[in-house]
Design an enzyme around this catalytic site. Structure first.
Site, mmCIF file in Angstrom:
data_model
loop_
_atom_site.group_PDB
_atom_site.id
_atom_site.type_symbol
_atom_site.label_atom_id
_atom_site.label_comp_id
_atom_site.label_asym_id
_atom_site.label_seq_id
_atom_site.Cartn_x
_atom_site.Cartn_y
_atom_site.Cartn_z
ATOM 1 N N TYR A 149 0.867 -1.188 0.000
ATOM 2 C CA TYR A 149 0.000 0.000 0.000
ATOM 3 C C TYR A 149 0.896 1.229 0.000
ATOM 4 O O TYR A 149 1.805 1.327 0.835
ATOM 5 C CB TYR A 149 -0.893 0.010 1.240
ATOM 6 C CG TYR A 149 -1.788 1.230 1.357
ATOM 7 C CD1 TYR A 149 -1.543 2.189 2.341
ATOM 8 C CD2 TYR A 149 -2.861 1.433 0.501
ATOM 9 C CE1 TYR A 149 -2.349 3.321 2.459
ATOM 10 C CE2 TYR A 149 -3.672 2.568 0.614
ATOM 11 C CZ TYR A 149 -3.409 3.495 1.608
ATOM 12 O OH TYR A 149 -4.203 4.610 1.714
ATOM 13 N N ASP A 244 9.472 2.802 -0.914
ATOM 14 C CA ASP A 244 8.449 3.455 -0.086
ATOM 15 C C ASP A 244 8.808 3.137 1.365
ATOM 16 O O ASP A 244 8.448 2.084 1.881
ATOM 17 C CB ASP A 244 7.061 2.941 -0.454
ATOM 18 C CG ASP A 244 5.996 3.576 0.437
ATOM 19 O OD1 ASP A 244 4.800 3.437 0.112
ATOM 20 O OD2 ASP A 244 6.359 4.193 1.449
ATOM 21 N N LYS A 272 4.988 9.460 8.346
ATOM 22 C CA LYS A 272 4.920 8.945 9.705
ATOM 23 C C LYS A 272 6.004 9.490 10.643
ATOM 24 O O LYS A 272 5.911 10.635 11.092
ATOM 25 C CB LYS A 272 4.883 7.409 9.655
ATOM 26 C CG LYS A 272 3.628 6.896 8.880
ATOM 27 C CD LYS A 272 3.556 5.410 8.821
ATOM 28 C CE LYS A 272 2.530 4.956 7.806
ATOM 29 N NZ LYS A 272 1.157 4.876 8.317
HETATM 30 C C1 LIG Z 1 4.103 2.042 3.191
HETATM 31 C C2 LIG Z 1 3.084 3.139 3.154
HETATM 32 N N1 LIG Z 1 3.139 4.064 2.168
HETATM 33 C C3 LIG Z 1 2.232 5.070 2.094
HETATM 34 C C4 LIG Z 1 1.212 5.167 3.017
HETATM 35 C C5 LIG Z 1 0.239 6.329 2.877
HETATM 36 O O1 LIG Z 1 0.554 7.306 3.821
HETATM 37 P P1 LIG Z 1 -0.560 8.338 4.289
HETATM 38 O O2 LIG Z 1 -1.091 9.033 3.048
HETATM 39 O O3 LIG Z 1 -1.634 7.527 4.991
HETATM 40 O O4 LIG Z 1 0.182 9.301 5.222
HETATM 41 C C6 LIG Z 1 1.109 4.237 4.071
HETATM 42 C C7 LIG Z 1 -0.028 4.367 5.070
HETATM 43 N N2 LIG Z 1 -0.125 3.311 6.041
HETATM 44 C C8 LIG Z 1 -1.460 3.032 6.533
HETATM 45 C C9 LIG Z 1 -1.365 1.942 7.585
HETATM 46 N N3 LIG Z 1 -0.918 0.726 7.106
HETATM 47 C C10 LIG Z 1 -2.104 4.255 7.095
HETATM 48 C C11 LIG Z 1 -3.285 3.975 7.981
HETATM 49 C C12 LIG Z 1 -4.548 4.533 7.386
HETATM 50 O O5 LIG Z 1 -4.702 4.465 6.137
HETATM 51 O O6 LIG Z 1 -5.412 5.008 8.175
HETATM 52 C C13 LIG Z 1 2.061 3.202 4.139
HETATM 53 O O7 LIG Z 1 1.998 2.258 5.102
#
Ligand SMILES: Cc1ncc(COP(=O)(O)O)c(CN[C@@H](CN)CCC(=O)O)c1O
Length: 432
Positions: A149, A244, A272
């Protein structure tokens, strides 16, 4: 003492109100507890490894806001830094010294990063990095991996992990075929499939984007040679390799997974931890590529609150704490202690369970065999995971409300907290 129960009446009332105001009552799907059933808890505050809900229940927190809180909730140094910054104004839409300071911390810490651009989320970081890779190569196709993701940009909503996997969605409604026509999604750890794709499209692949440790289908580790193969093939075919590291960046080492493996990508995406819990994302890498980003070059990307002073202050304070000697050794010690206990608890339970741990990331897969990719992760017993989640929550331990996520340790998780957690896990495994 964890597990003190005061019911969940106030959470329920707030959730009813939330549902009348926001889709599903949440601002990110995984928070709605759809995968585990029941209703979400409403959090009142966090402190260190502790979370307190609005009904006064206490939990040991292994979600940690999905990764940013490697220092634990409300770390004094971060609170002080953000408070101090707030007194000078929240946002100017103009350069500030704090952006230089966080940018320098990122450039100095991460081996492959020469220039970096701050954005407001991991989604913006990966979306921008892919646009940049397409501009740099003049090509359109991108390779991602099933179960990984990278945020919710249209071109990436293909066989995605995290919330998409949790909800069992093919991708997403509203994404026109054209938007994903150039996205190729392959099985994680399948080097032959990547080789095949490059042989099929030798001049067309702009980038390969990968989670160097996959943490959005549960925790799935790269098999020996997989990342090295991606580096070899992208170099050979002139494609951009994008790590990523939104989760692994500053998590598995100060320099991220690239520092641990020595496999250096061309671009890296962050999120994060670099915001310490405030909205920050970033993408960075080789100067020759990053110089294409506006206003220097033709690749447009912008953001009202990018480099926001409060977010920068939180990120700077967090990374400065992580630069202190022994942080990652301590996280490794905690991780190993927990892993040992988990393996013992699983052994005693006799249940078909996989324990996966990498640095301060860990996951319990309700699966009889090791999980190497998304197809195997999908076979996990999500019903049993749901029962496990609730059995833990009743015992004051807050795990991710989905089998397709990972657990996060922080420096605030003391040995006593880990022992208490293992005790709750052993009890929970007896009733699932
Ligand atoms: C490897 C990786 N790359 C990109 C993203 C996206 O980041 P954000 O747009 O949510 O800040 C994420 C976001 N992680 C999820 C949890 N596995 C965010 C939690 C959520 O969507 O509420 C990620 O894990």
């Amino acid at each position: 003492q964890s597990g003190k129960k005061a019911g969940r009446e106030w959470s329920r009332a707030l959730y009813r109100e939330a549902q009348s105001l926001m889709p599903g009552g949440v601002n990110s799907p995984v928070r709605a507890f759809r995968a585990v059933g029941g209703e979400p808890i409403f959090v009142e505050r966090g402190e260190g490894a502790h979370l307190y809900d609005v009904d006064g229940n206490h939990y040991l927190d292994y979600v940690g806001s999905w990764g940013p809180l490697i220092l634990g909730h409300a770390h004094p140094a971060v609170v002080e830094a953000v408070t101090r910054a707030a007194r000078r104004g929240f946002s100017f839409g103009a350069p500030t010294e704090a952006e230089n300071e966080l940018a320098r911390l990122v450039v100095e810490s991460v081996p492959s990063v020469e220039l970096v651009r701050f954005v407001n989320s991991g989604t913006e970081a990966t979306m921008s990095a892919l646009r940049l890779a397409r501009a740099y190569t003049g090509r359109s196709k991108v390779i991602k991996f099933d179960g990984c993701y990278h945020g919710h940009a249209d071109l990436l909503l293909v066989q995605a992990g995290s919330g998409v996997a949790t909800l069992g969605l093919p991708g997403s409604a509203g994404v026109p075929a054209e938007a994903t026509a150039h996205t190729i999604s392959l099985p994680y750890n399948d080097s032959a499939a990547v080789e095949d794709a490059f042989q099929r499209y030798p001049e067309e692949i702009a980038a390969v984007i990968v989670e160097p440790v996959a943490a959005n289908m549960g925790l799935v580790l790269p098999q020996p040679g997989f990342l090295e193969t991606l580096r070899r093939l992208t170099t050979r075919y002139g494609a951009v390799l994008i790590f990523d590291e939104v989760i692994t960046g500053f998590r598995v080492a100060l320099g991220g997974m690239q520092a641990r493996t020595g496999v250096l990508p061309d671009l890296t995406c962050f999120g994060k931890i670099i915001g310490g819990g405030l909205p920050v994302g970033a993408y960075g890498g080789k100067r020759a590529i990053m110089e294409l980003v506006a206003p220097l070059g033709p690749v447009y990307q912008a953001g009202t609150l990018s480099g926001n002073p409060l977010a920068m202050a939180a990120g700077i304070a967090t990374l400065k704490e992580l630069q202190k000697p022994g942080c990652y050794e301590e996280l490794e010690r905690k991780g190993a202690l927990l892993e040992e206990g988990l393996r013992a608890a699983v052994e005693t339970s006799g249940l078909p369970l996989q324990v996966v741990r990498f640095a301060s990331l860990f996951c319990l897969f309700f699966s009889a065999e090791p999980v190497l990719n998304y197809a195997m992760a999908r076979k996990a017993d999500t019903e049993r995971y749901a029962r496990f989640f609730w059995a833990l929550l009743e015992r004051g331990v807050y795990f991710p409300p989905s089998q397709f996520e990972t657990c996060f340790l922080s420096l605030a998780h003391s040995d006593a907290i880990l022992e208490e957690t293992l005790h709750a896990i052993a009890q929970a495994l007896r009733v699932v």
